[in-house]
Design a protein around this motif. Structure first.
Motif, short mmCIF file in Angstrom:
data_model
loop_
_atom_site.label_atom_id
_atom_site.label_comp_id
_atom_site.label_asym_id
_atom_site.label_seq_id
_atom_site.Cartn_x
_atom_site.Cartn_y
_atom_site.Cartn_z
N ARG A 69 0.82 -1.21 0.00
CA ARG A 69 0.00 0.00 0.00
C ARG A 69 0.86 1.27 0.00
O ARG A 69 0.42 2.32 -0.48
N ASP A 70 2.08 1.16 0.53
CA ASP A 70 2.96 2.33 0.59
C ASP A 70 3.69 2.58 -0.72
O ASP A 70 4.49 3.52 -0.80
N ILE A 71 3.44 1.74 -1.73
CA ILE A 71 4.13 1.92 -3.00
C ILE A 71 3.74 3.25 -3.65
O ILE A 71 4.46 3.77 -4.51
N LYS A 72 2.61 3.83 -3.21
CA LYS A 72 2.20 5.13 -3.74
C LYS A 72 3.18 6.23 -3.36
O LYS A 72 3.15 7.32 -3.96
N GLN A 77 8.71 7.92 -11.85
CA GLN A 77 9.98 7.78 -12.56
C GLN A 77 10.89 6.72 -11.93
O GLN A 77 11.66 6.06 -12.63
N TRP A 78 10.79 6.55 -10.60
CA TRP A 78 11.63 5.54 -9.96
C TRP A 78 11.14 4.14 -10.29
O TRP A 78 11.94 3.21 -10.44
N LEU A 79 9.84 3.97 -10.39
CA LEU A 79 9.32 2.67 -10.83
C LEU A 79 9.80 2.36 -12.24
O LEU A 79 10.14 1.21 -12.55
N LEU A 80 9.83 3.38 -13.10
CA LEU A 80 10.31 3.18 -14.46
C LEU A 80 11.80 2.84 -14.47
O LEU A 80 12.25 1.97 -15.22
N VAL A 81 12.57 3.51 -13.60
CA VAL A 81 14.01 3.22 -13.52
C VAL A 81 14.23 1.78 -13.09
O VAL A 81 15.09 1.06 -13.64
N MET A 82 13.47 1.30 -12.10
CA MET A 82 13.61 -0.08 -11.64
C MET A 82 13.26 -1.07 -12.74
O MET A 82 13.93 -2.10 -12.92
N ALA A 277 16.48 4.85 -3.48
CA ALA A 277 16.31 6.25 -3.85
C ALA A 277 14.85 6.65 -3.81
O ALA A 277 14.50 7.80 -3.48
N ALA A 278 13.97 5.71 -4.15
CA ALA A 278 12.54 6.02 -4.18
C ALA A 278 11.99 6.33 -2.79
O ALA A 278 11.03 7.09 -2.66
#
Length: 361
Positions: A69-72, A77-82, A277-278
């Motif tokens: 739930r805390d992924i919000k 952009q960090w999700l895209l980098v991962m 970093a996220a």
């Protein structure tokens, strides 16, 4: 020291048993073994051990998954980098296997690796089961059995050897200091380690002298620690022989294979850095690298698929030691495992379906 030597012996034995298992598959003995009563008992025992282990590590898995739930909190952009970093890590592994096998189409290597990787994450026995599935898919794609077996074995040995070497290279950075650094400095420290690792790999694969020195040193330590056992005398020659067999499989493109192997783990490490970093944390570079190495070694534990539970517990604990807050450590672990463990499963299933449609059952 004795425990370290015993661990090295077990690792070496595991690699040899893994290679022998793949050769047996190539000879068509796998199906016969499955029906053997002893094999059936072994399977039942392993399933029982896996079930008990999953029960014991379930709390750490549930705690990690509960942080979804805390992924919000993560910026898109960090999700895209991962995602990009993990895709690059897989691409390096595809390049390594394509070089090692030598005669396989890119599409066959990619789809079989994705499907085998997904199988390794859900089946007891993990890597051996995934390798068996990948081998069968490669044969279905008209790859000759012997190049498929030797190529997969060489790729597995090389990737595992890099994992074993990483903690050794992280120790000097750990001794130098453990103050908190920015993630940029942590990334630079990791990049330096991977560059040094690639250079050392070239030296060991190209020259006999350094490899013989490593063999003599390990042999001397082992003989001093285990005085009651028969002295080991042939380790340097054995290392040279195994190195030559690896080079014969990889051929003249062994340098590319080494770079692909280092790149595979470097981009995987970048995925973990992006997760940290996220959540906006500072950490100790050497301990972050050691946390990453520990996660990869824990993933090799065969009693749970893909080291499920052991990786979550170990990585969270190591990140906490590196200076990451407990909550952020759990969230970063969840994000890293999301891209390195959970998402490859449906992707692998899709690759398996596509492979069957193109090459047949």
């Amino acid at each position: 020291m004795a425990q370290g030597v015993r661990l090295g012996d077990r690792v070496e034995q595991a690699i040899e048993e893994h290679a022998d298992a793949e050769l047996e598959i190539a000879r068509g003995e796998h199906e016969a073994q499955r029906t053997h009563p002893r094999s059936l008992r072994r399977t039942i025992i392993w399933l029982a051990i896996t079930g008990i282990s999953l029960y014991l590590v379930a709390p750490s898995v549930l705690d990690t998954l509960a942080s979804w739930r805390d992924i919000k909190r993560f910026a898109p952009q960090w999700l895209l980098v991962m995602l990009v970093a993990q895709t690059a890590a897989m691409a390096c592994l595809w390049a390594l296997q394509h070089i090692a096998i030598g005669v396989a189409r890119w599409s066959a290597v990619i789809t079989s690796q994705l499907a085998g990787n997904a199988m390794a994450k859900v089946a007891p026995g993990g890597g051996a089961v995934g390798s068996a599935l990948q081998y069968r898919m490669l044969v279905t794609a008209e790859v000759p059995p012997r190049p498929a077996v030797s190529g997969l074995t060489a790729a597995n040995v090389l990737t595992f050897a890099v994992v074993l070497a990483l903690p050794v290279l992280a120790i000097p950075a750990l001794i130098r200091g453990s103050v908190d650094r920015t993630l940029t400095e942590t990334g630079i420290a990791g990049l330096v380690v991977f560059v040094v690792l690639a250079a050392l790999g070239v030296v060991v694969l190209a020259l006999d002298g350094p490899l013989r020195w490593i063999g003599r040193t390990a042999q001397r330590i082992r003989n001093r620690v285990r005085r009651n056992c028969e002295p080991l005398q042939t380790l340097p020659d054995r290392l040279i022989r195994e190195r030559d067999r690896l080079l014969n499989t990889l051929g003249p493109r062994w340098k590319r294979a080494l770079l692909a192997t280092v790149g595979r783990w470097a981009f995987d490490y970048a995925t973990l850095l992006a997760a940290l970093a996220a959540v906006g944390v500072h950490a100790r570079p050497a301990l972050v690298l050691l946390a990453f190495c520990a996660a990869q070694l824990l993933a090799q534990i065969p009693i749970t698929p893909g080291g499920l539970g052991f990786v979550e517990a170990g990585l969270t604990a190591m990140l906490s030691l590196a200076g990451v807050g407990p909550g952020n450590a759990v969230l970063a672990t969840f994000a890293y495992r999301l891209f390195s463990y959970w998402l490859p499963m449906p992707v692998g299933l899709g690759a398996w379906v596509w492979h069957r449609r193109r090459y047949g059952a």
